[in-house]
Design an enzyme around this catalytic site. Sequence first.
Site, PDB file in Angstrom:
ATOM      1  N   HIS A 170       0.819  -1.229   0.000  1.00 16.93           N
ATOM      2  CA  HIS A 170       0.000   0.000   0.000  1.00 16.93           C
ATOM      3  C   HIS A 170       0.846   1.268   0.000  1.00 16.93           C
ATOM      4  O   HIS A 170       0.305   2.365  -0.176  1.00 16.93           O
ATOM      5  CB  HIS A 170      -0.953   0.024   1.199  1.00 16.93           C
ATOM      6  CG  HIS A 170      -1.993  -1.047   1.157  1.00 16.93           C
ATOM      7  ND1 HIS A 170      -2.829  -1.216   0.071  1.00 16.93           N
ATOM      8  CD2 HIS A 170      -2.331  -2.025   2.052  1.00 16.93           C
ATOM      9  CE1 HIS A 170      -3.642  -2.242   0.304  1.00 16.93           C
ATOM     10  NE2 HIS A 170      -3.345  -2.763   1.488  1.00 16.93           N
TER      11      HIS A 170
ATOM     12  N   ASP B 234      -2.627 -10.520  -2.318  1.00 16.63           N
ATOM     13  CA  ASP B 234      -3.235 -10.055  -1.076  1.00 16.63           C
ATOM     14  C   ASP B 234      -4.699  -9.725  -1.393  1.00 16.63           C
ATOM     15  O   ASP B 234      -5.037  -9.431  -2.533  1.00 16.63           O
ATOM     16  CB  ASP B 234      -2.489  -8.802  -0.605  1.00 16.63           C
ATOM     17  CG  ASP B 234      -2.976  -8.266   0.730  1.00 16.63           C
ATOM     18  OD1 ASP B 234      -2.336  -8.573   1.751  1.00 16.63           O
ATOM     19  OD2 ASP B 234      -3.994  -7.543   0.752  1.00 16.63           O
TER      20      ASP B 234
ATOM     21  N   ASP C 225      -5.053 -12.637   3.685  1.00 18.67           N
ATOM     22  CA  ASP C 225      -6.343 -12.043   4.058  1.00 18.67           C
ATOM     23  C   ASP C 225      -7.437 -12.380   3.042  1.00 18.67           C
ATOM     24  O   ASP C 225      -8.576 -11.926   3.160  1.00 18.67           O
ATOM     25  CB  ASP C 225      -6.227 -10.525   4.295  1.00 18.67           C
ATOM     26  CG  ASP C 225      -5.333  -9.815   3.307  1.00 18.67           C
ATOM     27  OD1 ASP C 225      -4.968 -10.420   2.274  1.00 18.67           O
ATOM     28  OD2 ASP C 225      -4.988  -8.635   3.562  1.00 18.67           O
TER      29      ASP C 225
ATOM     30  N   HIS D  68      -6.286  -7.145  -0.717  1.00 19.83           N
ATOM     31  CA  HIS D  68      -6.445  -5.722  -1.047  1.00 19.83           C
ATOM     32  C   HIS D  68      -5.630  -5.343  -2.270  1.00 19.83           C
ATOM     33  O   HIS D  68      -4.568  -5.903  -2.511  1.00 19.83           O
ATOM     34  CB  HIS D  68      -6.012  -4.866   0.147  1.00 19.83           C
ATOM     35  CG  HIS D  68      -6.740  -5.197   1.415  1.00 19.83           C
ATOM     36  ND1 HIS D  68      -6.209  -6.027   2.376  1.00 19.83           N
ATOM     37  CD2 HIS D  68      -7.972  -4.836   1.852  1.00 19.83           C
ATOM     38  CE1 HIS D  68      -7.084  -6.151   3.375  1.00 19.83           C
ATOM     39  NE2 HIS D  68      -8.164  -5.440   3.074  1.00 19.83           N
TER      40      HIS D  68
END
Length: 363
Positions: free
Chosen positions: A180, A217, A304, A219
């Site tokens: 991120h 991931d 996740d 995200h």
Amino acid sequence: MLVILWDPDTLLHQTVELLGSKLIPALESPERLEAILKALRSSKYELRTIEFASPQDDRRITRLLEFTSATHSPDYLQHLRDIFQTWLDAGLIKQDGHVLPECFVYPTTTGKPLRPPKDPFARAGYYAFDMSSGIMSDSYKAIVASANLASEGTDMLAGFANLPNDIDTAVALCRPPGHHCDGQRAGGYCYINNAALAVSTWRSGHPEAKVGILDIDFHHGNGTQEIFYADPRVLYVSIHGEDEFPYYTGAADETGNGDAEGTNINLPLKVGSSIEEYLEKLDYGQQKLVDFNPDFLIISLGFDTFHSDPLGHFQIHTEDYEIISRTTRHALKGIPTLVLLEGGYVIDQLGANMLSFLKGWNS
Ligand code: Q9C
Ligand code: ZN
């Protein structure tokens, strides 16, 4: 052969986050790594301890910062190093406190360039995009140790380090994670983009190399996308939850700029998607990576995507990581691969999920 790297200093970072309007201990915790280590220690895999801080090798530190600076702004890196002490000196926190922003940068019509504000609170917001990237006393040490694992792993694969060169896969147990961070600000538990650092490390010996990044991931890796959006020699492929965090990126029509058009591939998947739906996207992404024919592959690996993850919403189970891993390995066999740990927050299943992934890689 596969080698797994970790650094004890990465356990030092333990901060807080604002989640669901509550200030809580950050879900991205040392316990995550401890759970993975516990599973690996009673497995057959080689676990190598790297200690970045203790043998004070100045050349090593200089090299790491130089490679990091290729994609991260120097003032942002200084901020990461100094902001805790700045807050401490200003009496804003005590030694056991946490730097957390409360005001963020926002779009204006002035056309004026943004400048870092003087106010220490405001600075925290200038260099972050959310409130899940707190900084405590030892955060910088852990951030640098985590980043260093990405760089060390790359060195081993590139043959820059004196190691058996039958190692073609390095798994860096990074925490904090990286995908991120866009090189200008922290967010989503990420402070330095470990994948971007791996790319600059690889390029130090192979300047013309093509690098593939597969981000699995839950995200979207907004930071990695941003850093390589105009880079035709990096293919970024991401499978992630549609309309989920970080919210403003990850759409399929974000495909790259200029001569890098087509080298950014977002494969958003609806919340609640099954492993079958997931594997369809994965197969497509793998094929694009095969066509790109990279010299070096980076996998941003988040657990996740697990069915009961508090921050992810796919229907993926422990045994599925073996399939995800095996199909990826088979499609991209022969390409030196760096696996970087990103998210995954069901602590008591992280060990099993990692073992499942590693099993698939070796089969
Ligand atoms: N309402 C990684 O997995 N908070 N970062 C989300 C949702 C931040 C996740 C809030 C989640 C960051 C590396
Ligand atoms: Zn994630």
